[in-house]
Design an enzyme around this catalytic site. Structure first.
Site, PDB file in Angstrom:
ATOM      1  CE1 TYR A 191      -3.753   2.431   0.652  1.00  0.00           C
ATOM      2  CE2 TYR A 191      -2.395   3.278   2.428  1.00  0.00           C
ATOM      3  CZ  TYR A 191      -3.493   3.395   1.601  1.00  0.00           C
ATOM      4  OH  TYR A 191      -4.315   4.481   1.717  1.00  0.00           O
ATOM      5  CG  ASP A 204       5.919   3.383   0.711  1.00  0.00           C
ATOM      6  OD1 ASP A 204       6.266   4.083   1.686  1.00  0.00           O
ATOM      7  OD2 ASP A 204       4.723   3.166   0.440  1.00  0.00           O
ATOM      8  CE  LYS A 248       2.760   5.178   8.394  1.00  0.00           C
ATOM      9  NZ  LYS A 248       1.441   5.738   8.689  1.00  0.00           N
TER      10      LYS A 248
END
Length: 426
Positions: free
Chosen positions: A144, A239, A267
């Site tokens: 994702y 990613d 994050k």
């Protein structure tokens, strides 16, 4: 009723917010029941609107590696707030965090800040297409990369949770340029390159996937993928929105000893505030506007509050490198002890762990890719989730998600967690 106020708040929220939540997995649709509304967080704990506390194993889906409201970060943010919330102009702080990251991670010469992991991955793909003058990308089933159209094709995480990996609203024209490979399956990658010679701009993947549960790459898989990309003049994009500064101070690139051409972050580099970033080799990054022809912009990119929180968090990590040993040890203990308890109960399971990321899967199958994750016993996971929630342990509300361990998880929280697992009955 344990969640009386949460239930009332969820009922009200559904009148004003689609599904009552601002990110789908929060709705508990996968596990059933009513989502718990949180009021505050401190250290290792979340506190809900009904006055209950929970040992937190999602940590805002990764960024709270130090635990919640770390006092040093809180003080730094408080001081920054007094100077202004957002300027819409360049600030020295943006350069400070960019320099800090570039000097400490492999193979990143320049970096640009954005506002989310989704935006970082979307921008990295656009840059890769512009730089290579090719249209197609390869992504992996179950990985994702946010909700940009190019990525919502057999995605993991929320898309998998709802059994709808091909989202309506994604056009066939967009979908045709996204090719799907299977994680840990080199033959599927080679087939795609063979069928699309000279057309593939980039391969993007989570080097340690966390959105179909924590999945480990097979030995040699990443090295061969790097080789295939180099041979085909295709950019390799890691990613690292989840793994950046979590698996190691240099992220998965350092942990796996693989150099990607572009890397996306999020994050942890925002210390819990909305943030994203993408970086890579100078010649690629200089293809971005205003130097190059590939356009990308954002009003709140490099927001001073997020930059201060992120730089302070990264500085703490830089000054306390033993933190990684501590949280990795905590994760290892949880892995081994939970596995022992479940085995003694005769409950079939497997546990995947890398660093401070860990996932518990139920069933007899070893989980190596998205197909395996789909075949796990999600009904038992749902029972386990609600049992743990009742015992004051907050896990991700989906069998396709990863636990993220923080430095605030100490022996008392480990013991509380293991006691809860001991009480679980299938």
């Amino acid at each position: 009723m344990l969640y009386k106020r949460s239930s009332a708040l969820f009922h009200e929220a559904q009148n004003y917010i689609p599904g009552g939540v601002n990110s789908p997995v929060r709705a508990f649709k996968s596990v059933g029941g009513t989502p718990v509304f949180m009021k505050k967080a401190l250290g290792a704990y979340l506190y809900d609107e009904d006055g209950r506390s929970y040992v937190d194993y999602i940590n805002s889906w990764g960024p709270m590696i130090l635990g919640h409201t770390h006092p040093v970060v809180l003080e730094a943010v408080s001081q920054q707030l007094e100077k202004g919330f957002s300027f819409g102009t360049p600030t020295e702080l943006e350069t400070e965090i960019a320099k800090f990251i570039i000097e400490r991670v492999p193979n990143v010469d320049k970096i640009r800040m954005v506002n989310s992991g989704t935006e970082a991955c979307m921008s990295a793909i656009r840059l890769a297409r512009g730089y290579t003058n090719r249209d197609k990308i390869i992504k992996f089933e179950g990985c994702y990369h946010g909700h940009s159209d190019s990525f919502l094709i057999k995605a993991g995480s929320g898309a998998a949770t709802f059994g709808n990996p091909n989202s309506p609203g994604v056009t066939q024209g967009t979908a045709k340029d996204t090719l799907l490979a299977r994680f840990n399956d080199l033959a599927s990658i080679q087939e795609l390159f063979h069928a699309n010679q000279g057309e593939i701009a980039a391969v993007i993947l989570e080097p340690i996937p966390g959105n179909m549960g924590c999945i480990l790459p097979d030995e040699g898989f990443m090295q061969e993928l790097r080789k295939i990309c180099t041979e085909n003049e295709t950019l390799l994009i890691f990613d690292e929105v989840m793994t950046g500064f979590r698996l190691d101070f240099g992220g998965a690139q350092k942990a796996l000893n693989i150099d990607a051409d572009l890397v996306t972050y999020g994050k942890i580099i925002g210390g819990g505030f909305p943030v994203g970033a993408f970086g890579g080799r100078k010649e690629i990054m200089d293809y971005l506007a205003p130097m190059g022809p590939v356009y990308q912009a954002g009003t709140l990119s490099g927001n001073p509050i997020a930059m201060r929180a992120g730089l302070t968090t990264l500085t703490i990590l830089d000054q306390d490198r033993d933190l990684y040993n501590r949280i990795n040890t905590t994760t290892k203990i949880l892995h081994e002890e939970i596995s022992t308890i479940l085995s003694n109960k005769g409950i079939a399971h497997s546990i995947n762990r890398f660093g401070s990321m860990v996932s518990v899967f139920f069933g007899d199958k070893t989980i190596r890719n998205f197909d395996d994750a789909q075949q796990a016993d999600h009904a038992t996971f749902n029972q386990f989730f609600h049992h743990m929630l009742t015992e004051g342990i907050y896990l991700a509300p989906s069998g396709y998600e990863t636990w993220f361990i923080s430095d605030s998880i100490q022996n008392i929280e480990i013991e509380k967690t293991l006691e809860a697992v001991e009480k679980f009955k299938k």
